[in-house]
Design an enzyme around this catalytic site. Structure first.
Site: not given
Length: 328
Positions: A55, A60, A86
């Site tokens: 993920d 990030y 995402k």
């Protein structure tokens, strides 16, 4: 006992995920920079341990996590793992110099800009695919749309629904640190899975009131993140963090009570914390973030640490977990 390499179907999709996955926010330099070699070693260790669910997100490390993960996975057969990223933040270089990122250190100059529009989501996926060095992702989550519900359901969800219909992605999801809006999404749209961080843990089970049974009833797969609640369930002492902030003293007292029961049964608190959510039938996988290979090895060992049924029974008898909470 659930093993890290056991697999579960992710909601109504054809995807299967390992029961333990790797969350890569720490590898994007969350709170402290991570060297390239250390990041690669950590991802490699996840692979060696048999974890096949990864993920990431543009936020990030402002693209750093996606690039690092993509470089490693480039050498692996594409159908041998499940990859999630995402949407909701586009990475752009500010026109004027800004201060250091508040959360991610040692990152590229780009900074996230909120965009939950249909077109913004399409651009976000295109840019993520370039950073990841792949032509598809398996799971695409709407990322933390706390103040953007309307845009998220009218724009982002509509885009993800089309991407799913066109076969570009395998699953439509949303990832948040709250269960209430995820429950709204479940009722308003067609979601395959949700990533719930920090709100279904050994310390906190309010999501059992609505969100978790709703997902179970609708066949929506739940991925659990933040099992240590930002650290309080790893080290429940003064100064512990909860939900990324200094923990309230009452929460520390509760975490210490959990720890005391675990100690009576010779079980690390972290082992109980990482295993507890696996018992809920809606939960497909637990994401564990790791900054080093050693941290990841520890998490995998905690995931399979023997826990006697008496421990769970004592926690329930002392009112430390919800009466209706399933236990391993």
């Amino acid at each position: 006992m659930v093993a890290a390499t056991d697999t579960a179907r992710l909601g109504p999709t054809g995807l299967t995920v390992t029961r333990l996955g790797l969350g890569t926010a720490p590898l994007g330099g969350l709170y402290a920079p991570v060297e390239e070699g250390q990041a690669e070693e950590t991802i490699a260790k996840a692979w060696d341990l048999g974890l096949r669910f990864f993920d990431t997100a543009p936020q990030y490390g402002n693209g750093l996590s996606e690039r690092r993960l993509g470089r490693f996975l480039a050498g692996k057969p594409r159908d041998s793992y499940v990859l999630a990223t995402k949407v909701g933040r586009l990475l752009r270089v500010p026109e004027r110099a800004e201060g250091e990122d508040a959360y991610y250190k040692g990152t590229p100059p780009e900074r996230p800009v909120f965009d939950f529009s249909y077109d913004g989501v399409m651009r976000s996926l295109e840019e993520s695919l370039e950073r990841l060095g792949t032509d598809r992702v398996d799971v695409l989550h709407i990322h933390d749309p706390d103040s953007h519900y309307d845009d998220a359901i009218d724009g982002a969800h509509r885009a993800l629904d089309k991407l799913r219909a066109d076969g570009v992605i395998g699953a439509v999801g949303a990832g948040m640190n709250q269960a209430e809006m995820l429950a709204r999404f479940a009722r308003a749209g067609r979601f395959d899975c949700f990533l719930l961080a920090g709100r279904y843990t050994l310390l906190e089970q309010d999501s059992l009131d609505d969100f978790m049974p709703l997902c179970e009833a609708r066949g929506i797969g739940v991925i659990i993140g933040g099992v240590y609640n930002s650290g309080i369930l790893a080290n429940p002492n003064a100064g512990a963090k909860f939900n990324y902030q200094d923990a309230d003293p009452a929460l520390i007292v509760r975490a210490q009570a959990l720890d005391a029961v675990c100690r009576r049964h010779d079980v690390p608190l972290k082992a109980a914390a990482i295993q507890f959510p696996t018992a809920h039938p809606a939960v497909a996988s637990i994401l564990t973030g790791a900054r080093t290979a050693a941290e990841l090895v520890e998490n995998e060992e905690l995931f399979r640490h023997p826990i006697p049924a008496d421990l769970w029974a004592e926690l329930r008898a002392e009112g430390l977990i919800a009466p209706g909470a399933p236990t391993p």
